[in-house]
Design a protein around this motif. Structure first.
Motif, PDB file in Angstrom:
ATOM      1  N   ARG A  91     -35.299 -16.123   1.852  1.00 32.73           N
ATOM      2  CA  ARG A  91     -35.643 -14.791   1.368  1.00 32.73           C
ATOM      3  C   ARG A  91     -34.610 -14.318   0.352  1.00 32.73           C
ATOM      4  NH1 ARG A  91     -37.956 -11.974   6.945  1.00 32.73           N
ATOM      5  NH2 ARG A  91     -39.203 -13.803   7.570  1.00 32.73           N
ATOM      6  N   SER A  92     -35.024 -13.373  -0.471  1.00 35.44           N
ATOM      7  CA  SER A  92     -34.183 -12.958  -1.600  1.00 35.44           C
ATOM      8  C   SER A  92     -33.089 -11.976  -1.211  1.00 35.44           C
ATOM      9  CB  SER A  92     -35.056 -12.327  -2.690  1.00 35.44           C
ATOM     10  OG  SER A  92     -35.764 -11.205  -2.178  1.00 35.44           O
ATOM     11  N   GLY A  93     -33.185 -11.368  -0.036  1.00 34.36           N
ATOM     12  CA  GLY A  93     -32.164 -10.416   0.389  1.00 34.36           C
ATOM     13  C   GLY A  93     -30.983 -11.118   1.027  1.00 34.36           C
ATOM     14  N   GLY A  94     -30.281 -10.400   1.926  1.00 38.68           N
ATOM     15  CA  GLY A  94     -29.160 -10.974   2.641  1.00 38.68           C
ATOM     16  C   GLY A  94     -29.600 -11.592   3.957  1.00 38.68           C
ATOM     17  N   PRO A  95     -28.652 -11.964   4.804  1.00 38.93           N
ATOM     18  CA  PRO A  95     -29.009 -12.582   6.086  1.00 38.93           C
ATOM     19  C   PRO A  95     -29.827 -11.676   7.002  1.00 38.93           C
ATOM     20  CG  PRO A  95     -26.703 -12.989   5.558  1.00 38.93           C
ATOM     21  CD  PRO A  95     -27.199 -11.982   4.569  1.00 38.93           C
ATOM     22  N   TYR A  96     -29.553 -10.364   6.951  1.00 36.29           N
ATOM     23  CA  TYR A  96     -30.195  -9.448   7.895  1.00 36.29           C
ATOM     24  C   TYR A  96     -31.026  -8.359   7.217  1.00 36.29           C
ATOM     25  CZ  TYR A  96     -26.001 -11.441  10.002  1.00 36.29           C
ATOM     26  OH  TYR A  96     -25.018 -12.303  10.390  1.00 36.29           O
ATOM     27  N   LEU A  97     -30.727  -8.062   5.961  1.00 32.78           N
ATOM     28  CA  LEU A  97     -31.363  -6.958   5.251  1.00 32.78           C
ATOM     29  C   LEU A  97     -32.104  -7.458   4.026  1.00 32.78           C
ATOM     30  CD1 LEU A  97     -28.347  -4.441   5.255  1.00 32.78           C
ATOM     31  CD2 LEU A  97     -30.118  -4.688   6.994  1.00 32.78           C
ATOM     32  N   ASP A  98     -33.208  -6.790   3.696  1.00 30.99           N
ATOM     33  CA  ASP A  98     -33.948  -7.166   2.498  1.00 30.99           C
ATOM     34  C   ASP A  98     -33.280  -6.588   1.254  1.00 30.99           C
ATOM     35  OD1 ASP A  98     -34.704  -4.474   2.250  1.00 30.99           O
ATOM     36  OD2 ASP A  98     -36.661  -4.793   3.175  1.00 30.99           O
ATOM     37  N   ALA A  99     -33.902  -6.795   0.108  1.00 34.55           N
ATOM     38  CA  ALA A  99     -33.289  -6.381  -1.154  1.00 34.55           C
ATOM     39  C   ALA A  99     -33.141  -4.875  -1.272  1.00 34.55           C
ATOM     40  CB  ALA A  99     -34.129  -6.909  -2.320  1.00 34.55           C
ATOM     41  N   THR A 100     -33.880  -4.115  -0.434  1.00 39.05           N
ATOM     42  CA  THR A 100     -33.765  -2.646  -0.457  1.00 39.05           C
ATOM     43  C   THR A 100     -32.769  -2.129   0.563  1.00 39.05           C
ATOM     44  OG1 THR A 100     -35.542  -2.244   1.149  1.00 39.05           O
ATOM     45  CG2 THR A 100     -36.181  -2.530  -1.168  1.00 39.05           C
ATOM     46  N   GLY A 101     -32.135  -3.037   1.324  1.00 42.87           N
ATOM     47  CA  GLY A 101     -31.148  -2.628   2.316  1.00 42.87           C
ATOM     48  C   GLY A 101     -31.717  -2.318   3.682  1.00 42.87           C
ATOM     49  N   LYS A 102     -32.975  -2.677   3.924  1.00 38.70           N
ATOM     50  CA  LYS A 102     -33.602  -2.424   5.215  1.00 38.70           C
ATOM     51  C   LYS A 102     -33.645  -3.714   6.047  1.00 38.70           C
ATOM     52  CE  LYS A 102     -36.561   1.329   3.517  1.00 38.70           C
ATOM     53  NZ  LYS A 102     -37.966   1.799   3.342  1.00 38.70           N
ATOM     54  N   ASP A 103     -33.592  -3.541   7.384  1.00 36.00           N
ATOM     55  CA  ASP A 103     -33.721  -4.702   8.262  1.00 36.00           C
ATOM     56  C   ASP A 103     -35.045  -5.419   7.999  1.00 36.00           C
ATOM     57  OD1 ASP A 103     -31.327  -4.191   9.554  1.00 36.00           O
ATOM     58  OD2 ASP A 103     -32.254  -3.111  11.213  1.00 36.00           O
ATOM     59  N   TYR A 104     -35.013  -6.746   7.992  1.00 37.06           N
ATOM     60  CA  TYR A 104     -36.268  -7.481   7.951  1.00 37.06           C
ATOM     61  C   TYR A 104     -37.096  -7.112   9.181  1.00 37.06           C
ATOM     62  CZ  TYR A 104     -34.151 -10.455   4.351  1.00 37.06           C
ATOM     63  OH  TYR A 104     -33.549 -10.925   3.201  1.00 37.06           O
ATOM     64  N   HIS A 105     -38.395  -6.901   8.983  1.00 37.69           N
ATOM     65  CA  HIS A 105     -39.246  -6.451  10.081  1.00 37.69           C
ATOM     66  C   HIS A 105     -39.333  -7.476  11.205  1.00 37.69           C
ATOM     67  CE1 HIS A 105     -42.060  -9.117   7.955  1.00 37.69           C
ATOM     68  NE2 HIS A 105     -42.741  -9.163   9.081  1.00 37.69           N
ATOM     69  N   ASP A 106     -39.086  -8.742  10.889  1.00 43.61           N
ATOM     70  CA  ASP A 106     -39.195  -9.798  11.887  1.00 43.61           C
ATOM     71  C   ASP A 106     -37.840 -10.385  12.274  1.00 43.61           C
ATOM     72  OD1 ASP A 106     -38.717 -10.977   9.435  1.00 43.61           O
ATOM     73  OD2 ASP A 106     -40.126 -12.632   9.719  1.00 43.61           O
ATOM     74  N   ASN A 107     -36.775  -9.587  12.184  1.00 44.27           N
ATOM     75  CA  ASN A 107     -35.464 -10.088  12.596  1.00 44.27           C
ATOM     76  C   ASN A 107     -35.480 -10.599  14.032  1.00 44.27           C
ATOM     77  OD1 ASN A 107     -33.889 -10.007  10.311  1.00 44.27           O
ATOM     78  ND2 ASN A 107     -32.956  -8.019  10.750  1.00 44.27           N
ATOM     79  N   TRP A 108     -36.284  -9.955  14.865  1.00 44.09           N
ATOM     80  CA  TRP A 108     -36.350 -10.418  16.261  1.00 44.09           C
ATOM     81  C   TRP A 108     -36.818 -11.870  16.338  1.00 44.09           C
ATOM     82  CZ3 TRP A 108     -40.863 -12.175  18.505  1.00 44.09           C
ATOM     83  CH2 TRP A 108     -42.056 -11.871  17.830  1.00 44.09           C
ATOM     84  N   ARG A 109     -37.833 -12.207  15.554  1.00 42.03           N
ATOM     85  CA  ARG A 109     -38.354 -13.575  15.577  1.00 42.03           C
ATOM     86  C   ARG A 109     -37.391 -14.542  14.878  1.00 42.03           C
ATOM     87  NH1 ARG A 109     -43.688 -15.113  16.370  1.00 42.03           N
ATOM     88  NH2 ARG A 109     -44.441 -13.037  15.784  1.00 42.03           N
ATOM     89  N   ARG A 110     -36.783 -14.122  13.797  1.00 45.91           N
ATOM     90  CA  ARG A 110     -35.869 -14.980  13.040  1.00 45.91           C
ATOM     91  C   ARG A 110     -34.706 -15.449  13.912  1.00 45.91           C
ATOM     92  NH1 ARG A 110     -33.248 -12.197   8.930  1.00 45.91           N
ATOM     93  NH2 ARG A 110     -33.133 -14.021   7.566  1.00 45.91           N
ATOM     94  N   PHE A 111     -34.139 -14.517  14.690  1.00 42.03           N
ATOM     95  CA  PHE A 111     -32.952 -14.889  15.463  1.00 42.03           C
ATOM     96  C   PHE A 111     -33.289 -15.365  16.867  1.00 42.03           C
ATOM     97  CE2 PHE A 111     -31.354 -12.245  11.984  1.00 42.03           C
ATOM     98  CZ  PHE A 111     -30.551 -13.217  11.393  1.00 42.03           C
ATOM     99  N   ALA A 112     -34.470 -15.015  17.376  1.00 39.22           N
ATOM    100  CA  ALA A 112     -34.947 -15.671  18.587  1.00 39.22           C
ATOM    101  C   ALA A 112     -35.190 -17.148  18.308  1.00 39.22           C
ATOM    102  CB  ALA A 112     -36.220 -14.998  19.086  1.00 39.22           C
ATOM    103  N   ALA A 113     -35.713 -17.454  17.115  1.00 46.96           N
ATOM    104  CA  ALA A 113     -35.932 -18.849  16.736  1.00 46.96           C
ATOM    105  C   ALA A 113     -34.616 -19.614  16.668  1.00 46.96           C
ATOM    106  CB  ALA A 113     -36.658 -18.908  15.392  1.00 46.96           C
ATOM    107  N   LEU A 114     -33.597 -19.010  16.098  1.00 51.08           N
ATOM    108  CA  LEU A 114     -32.270 -19.637  16.059  1.00 51.08           C
ATOM    109  C   LEU A 114     -31.787 -19.933  17.476  1.00 51.08           C
ATOM    110  CD1 LEU A 114     -29.668 -20.410  14.407  1.00 51.08           C
ATOM    111  CD2 LEU A 114     -28.913 -18.050  14.816  1.00 51.08           C
ATOM    112  N   SER A 115     -31.935 -18.947  18.358  1.00 47.76           N
ATOM    113  CA  SER A 115     -31.473 -19.100  19.740  1.00 47.76           C
ATOM    114  C   SER A 115     -32.276 -20.156  20.485  1.00 47.76           C
ATOM    115  CB  SER A 115     -31.565 -17.757  20.468  1.00 47.76           C
ATOM    116  OG  SER A 115     -30.708 -16.797  19.885  1.00 47.76           O
ATOM    117  N   LEU A 116     -33.591 -20.168  20.278  1.00 50.94           N
ATOM    118  CA  LEU A 116     -34.425 -21.165  20.947  1.00 50.94           C
ATOM    119  C   LEU A 116     -34.060 -22.570  20.484  1.00 50.94           C
ATOM    120  CD1 LEU A 116     -36.718 -22.006  22.783  1.00 50.94           C
ATOM    121  CD2 LEU A 116     -38.337 -21.433  20.949  1.00 50.94           C
TER     122      LEU A 116
END
Length: 480
Positions: A91-116
């Motif tokens: 994605r074009s933003g940062g690790p946790y925030l999109d280009a507008t500075g907001k949390d990605y709406h699916d951060n829960w899935r992104r980091f649950a996937a890392l943990s799984l």
């Protein structure tokens, strides 16, 4: 012994804060204790761009709904496992925030996937390697011990490190089905948190050991003032709680060899800092005079006390100081600091953004670093300051209190002082600390002693890595 570390960021591949520094430095420090660490992290674009010759170790056809591949690379002495899942991380933003500075709406899935993925590796699904202990960092990896607890294979020992309890990964209960966990995982003994889901809370309940990044912070998070609503959960696991102060990488942070500095120096050659000071003044547009330079290298947020810097900036200049400020964060605070710079050209310089080389140069060329955090689990910038002879002026909280010896009369007389602590963490408290610093600065013999004593401080990972090695050994199966 084999350890799997799971972290959402690792220096030098990607960094937004101190978590990356720890995740990058601790595995290297543990090598001398015979501990082999592989670190699992997301395949962000910045990471995929710099890695070379990755080896495919395992594939997921369906990692919470998306395909993914685990790649292994060696990067600057680190054994890295990269979770290459473009749907989650490209994605074009940062690790946790999109280009507008907001949390990605699916951060829960992104980091649950890392943990799984971490739990799958812990279960032995990656051919040829299985860890003895799993070490997860912060809420982004806190689901790792949760998945391990409910995985059908025998559970390995796990550790969860809290780098900042203010960030907890709290989400609506509606996501539970997407986590693919059994119903019993949605309970007070795991993920359920006031009717919703808490990733960090779940990790705190399921990890075999909990560490924080300083002894003082370990005590603070047991209180309602600092526990951020999780103090009861922490208290219920107090027998598993350990406070281990962070260290820094002495090879990366060494004023005698640091490649970005104008001139190198040691405690015996502090006069060589002058060229670095000149470079800092030029970058920030500060007047070339003898007034002390107070630097700030920080996220510009309320937690970091940056509103206090904005409130005190005029008076710091009036007292004879100069300010060099590097960081980004709250737009309102950025604006306040930029306005202060406009009011005081040549006395206050502000650079908005992240600049790793400049952060090194500022430590090497400034006289003091101000860290007025309202709470600070450990803090690393004060350790860099000690290492570089940049005297820390710190709030009396968390790891700041554990690592800086206040220049009171007794400490000065005994020649053990390394900086200035202040409390309460208010504008008046900060200004009093600045007055103390300015008074000490007028006596260059005393100030030089502060610098030299700070540079003698052991801020390496050696002692802390030894404590982690002992903790791993206490948890691992006998004979590992």
């Amino acid at each position: 012994m084999k350890v799997l570390s799971v972290s959402s960021e690792v220096f030098p591949l990607i960094k937004t804060g101190g978590l990356a520094d720890v995740a990058g430095a601790l595995p290297i420090a543990l090598k001398r204790f015979g501990i082999e660490t592989k670190t699992l992290m997301p395949g962000y674009p910045a990471v995929m761009k710099v890695i070379r010759d990755p080896v495919v170790r395992m594939r997921f056809d369906d990692l919470l709904g998306e395909p993914a591949t685990v790649l292994e690379v060696n990067h600057e002495g680190l054994d890295i496992l990269i979770l290459d899942a473009p749907a989650y991380y490209d994605r074009s933003g940062g690790p946790y925030l999109d280009a507008t500075g907001k949390d990605y709406h699916d951060n829960w899935r992104r980091f649950a996937a890392l943990s799984l993925a971490g739990a799958e590796i812990a279960a032995g699904l990656m051919p040829g390697w299985r860890p003895d202990v799993v070490h997860a960092h912060d809420w982004q990896a806190a689901m790792t011990p949760v998945y391990m607890r409910f995985y059908p294979t025998p559970e390995l020992p796990s550790i969860l490190t809290i780098h900042n309890i203010a960030f907890q990964g709290q989400f609506s209960a509606e996501i539970f089905s997407g986590l693919r966990l059994p119903p019993q995982a949605f309970s007070v003994e795991a993920l359920e948190y006031y009717g919703n889901i808490g990733f960090l809370k779940g990790g705190l309940k399921t990890a075999h050991a909990i560490t924080t990044v300083s002894p003082s912070y370990a005590g603070e998070i047991l209180t309602s003032e600092f526990g951020m609503g999780l103090e009861g959960v922490i208290a219920s696991r107090i027998e598993a709680l350990h406070g281990i102060v962070n260290g820094i990488d002495h090879e990366v942070w060494d004023p005698a060899t640091d490649a970005v500095l104008q001139t190198h120096y040691t405690g015996a050659t502090l006069k060589n800092r002058a060229a670095n000071r000149a470079a800092v003044q030029e970058f920030f547009g500060l007047h070339d005079d003898n007034a002390p330079i107070f630097c700030i290298i920080s996220r510009l947020t309320w937690q970091k006390g940056m509103d206090l810097i904005a409130a005190c900036a005029d008076e710091i200049v009036a007292m004879g100081g100069k300010l060099a400020i590097l960081g980004s964060g709250d737009p309102a605070l950025e604006g306040s600091l930029l306005a202060a710079s406009a009011r005081h050209p040549g006395r206050i310089g502000v650079s908005i953004g992240y600049n790793e080389p400049m952060s090194h140069l500022m430590q090497a060329g400034s006289d003091a670093i101000i860290i007025p955090s309202r709470f600070e689990p450990c803090g690393l910038t004060q350790l860099y300051g000690l290492r570089y002879g940049c005297v820390p002026i710190v709030a009396h909280t968390g790891g700041l209190a554990d690592t800086v010896i206040d220049a009171n009369h007794a400490a000065l007389a005994a020649k053990v002082a390394t900086g200035i602590q202040f409390s309460p963490v208010t504008a008046s408290g900060l200004l009093q600390a600045i007055r103390r610093a300015l008074h000490l600065y007028t006596d260059q013999k005393v100030w030089t002693q502060l610098q030299k004593q700070g540079m003698k401080s052991d801020v390496s990972w050696e002692k802390s890595a030894e404590r982690y090695a002992a903790l791993y050994s206490s948890l691992a199966p006998k004979g590992k």
